[in-house]
Design a protein around this motif. Structure first.
Motif, short mmCIF file in Angstrom:
data_model
loop_
_atom_site.label_atom_id
_atom_site.label_comp_id
_atom_site.label_asym_id
_atom_site.label_seq_id
_atom_site.Cartn_x
_atom_site.Cartn_y
_atom_site.Cartn_z
N HIS A 73 0.81 -1.21 0.00
CA HIS A 73 0.00 0.00 0.00
C HIS A 73 0.85 1.26 0.00
O HIS A 73 2.07 1.24 0.20
CB HIS A 73 -0.96 0.00 1.20
N GLY A 74 0.18 2.40 -0.19
CA GLY A 74 0.85 3.69 -0.20
C GLY A 74 0.90 4.33 1.18
O GLY A 74 0.53 3.71 2.19
N LEU A 75 1.35 5.56 1.22
CA LEU A 75 1.50 6.30 2.47
C LEU A 75 0.18 6.33 3.22
O LEU A 75 -0.84 6.79 2.70
CB LEU A 75 1.96 7.73 2.17
N GLU A 76 0.17 5.78 4.43
CA GLU A 76 -1.00 5.75 5.31
C GLU A 76 -2.16 4.94 4.73
O GLU A 76 -3.31 5.12 5.13
CB GLU A 76 -1.45 7.16 5.66
N SER A 81 -8.57 1.33 1.61
CA SER A 81 -8.22 2.23 0.51
C SER A 81 -8.86 1.75 -0.78
O SER A 81 -8.94 0.54 -1.03
CB SER A 81 -6.70 2.30 0.35
N GLN A 82 -9.28 2.67 -1.61
CA GLN A 82 -10.05 2.28 -2.79
C GLN A 82 -9.25 1.38 -3.72
O GLN A 82 -9.78 0.45 -4.32
CB GLN A 82 -10.57 3.53 -3.54
N TYR A 83 -7.94 1.61 -3.82
CA TYR A 83 -7.14 0.80 -4.73
C TYR A 83 -6.93 -0.62 -4.18
O TYR A 83 -6.83 -1.58 -4.96
CB TYR A 83 -5.80 1.48 -5.01
N VAL A 84 -6.87 -0.77 -2.85
CA VAL A 84 -6.76 -2.11 -2.27
C VAL A 84 -8.03 -2.91 -2.54
O VAL A 84 -7.98 -4.07 -2.96
CB VAL A 84 -6.48 -2.04 -0.76
N GLN A 85 -9.16 -2.28 -2.32
CA GLN A 85 -10.44 -2.94 -2.60
C GLN A 85 -10.52 -3.35 -4.07
O GLN A 85 -10.97 -4.45 -4.39
CB GLN A 85 -11.59 -1.99 -2.25
N ALA A 86 -10.11 -2.46 -4.96
CA ALA A 86 -10.20 -2.75 -6.39
C ALA A 86 -9.27 -3.88 -6.80
O ALA A 86 -9.66 -4.79 -7.55
CB ALA A 86 -9.90 -1.49 -7.19
#
Length: 329
Positions: A73-76, A81-86
């Motif tokens: 994942h990215g910072l914080e 996070s929407q990109y993790v879900q996607a």
């Protein structure tokens, strides 16, 4: 690979902010996860989120035999996070296993050691991948978003030929491969008032919690005067992780100067209108070796890449990244 930002959502800021707040993140039900806690070599811990998908496992065989997509994942960032879900939903649709290791202190519980995480933490990335490699029989592919992508590329650079024994391919998404350029860009103008302040709202309390754990770790008065990420990194991130100061950290942790050392298939995806990552700082073909593919679409924002009619969705980009990674399985 093609990406065209929707006409109804113009500009890098809109394409960054709208997907976080309003765009759909997955087709079908939300991905479900199960968490594991690992003990690190220095006596600390990290938490790892695994996609919990019994139906896919039943259809495609034991989870340990299927391809495993690892996302840093990215910072914080978090599992919400929407990109993790996607990405998790894209992996689910393909019958892949999926894992998202948390960087230290990001899973909702402060970590124990007098350190946190940083953009060039390739040793931690390598240790996490080693644990997954030891537990998983099938092929592994890895992607990293923003900070996580820079750290993943640093691991690929440092690992050289040996990276192929762990992963089949890697990808960075909207990563600040030149940390100096990106770090200064996020501290100016609109970026400062929106993004810098957003990040500091969570990073500052974590730093104060770390100081409470380890009195004297850094100067609290200096921290309380922090106004931007450069000052935060100068006081907290850099000295806690063995760098002289923020300038030294941003220089030594950046992946861009070493991209020619990568010996495993790698995709570097950066939108040219990313508010965090100036287009002028992006790598050119002369900076990379034959194993590295550059994809730099005009639009997409920072980890946005919205698609479809309003309110739009964010699974198009993860789908194309997965297509590219799948070529190397």
């Amino acid at each position: 690979m093609q990406y065209q930002a929707p006409r109804w959502l113009p500009g890098g800021h809109a394409q960054t902010i709208w997907p976080v707040l309003f765009a759909r993140r997955h087709e079908g039900p939300a991905p479900e996860f199960r968490r594991e806690r690992w003990t690190t070599p220095d006596g600390d811990f990290v938490d790892v989120e695994f996609l919990d998908d019994p139906q896919a496992a039943a259809m495609n065989g034991h989870a340990a035999d299927r391809p495993l997509l690892v996302l840093f994942h990215g910072l914080e960032g978090t599992v919400q996070s929407q990109y993790v879900q996607a990405f998790a939903a894209v992996a689910r649709a393909r019958g892949w296993a999926f894992a998202m290791p948390y960087f230290r202190g990001c899973s909702g519980e402060i970590n124990l050691a007098p350190r946190a995480y940083h953009s060039g933490d390739y040793v931690e990335i390598g240790w996490m991948l080693d644990q997954l490699r030891a537990a998983h029989r099938g092929p592994i592919i890895a992607a990293g978003v923003s900070l996580g992508g820079n750290a993943l590329m640093r691991w690929a650079e440092e690992s050289g030929d040996s990276a192929a024994a762990t992963v089949k391919a890697v990808c960075s998404i909207c990563s600040p491969l030149d940390l100096t350029a990106a770090g200064h860009a996020i501290g100016k103008g609109f970026n400062y008032f929106v993004y810098t302040r957003m990040f500091l709202r969570t990073m500052m309390p974590k730093a104060l919690g770390k100081l409470k754990q380890h009195p004297g770790l850094f100067d609290r008065d200096r921290l309380m005067r922090v106004r931007n990420l450069y000052e935060f990194d100068d006081i907290f991130t850099a000295p806690l992780h063995g760098f002289r100061d923020a300038d030294d950290y941003w220089l030594r942790a950046s992946a861009k100067p070493h991209l020619a050392r990568i010996r495993v298939p790698a995709l570097l995806l950066n939108a040219r209108n990313d508010p965090f990552v100036p287009a002028r700082s992006l790598p050119e073909q002369s900076h990379v070796g034959p194993q590295v593919t550059l994809w730099q679409p005009k639009g997409g924002g920072h980890v946005g890449f919205p698609a479809g009619r309003p309110p739009g969705h964010v699974w198009a980009m993860p789908g194309r990244v997965a297509d590219w990674l799948a070529q190397h399985l």
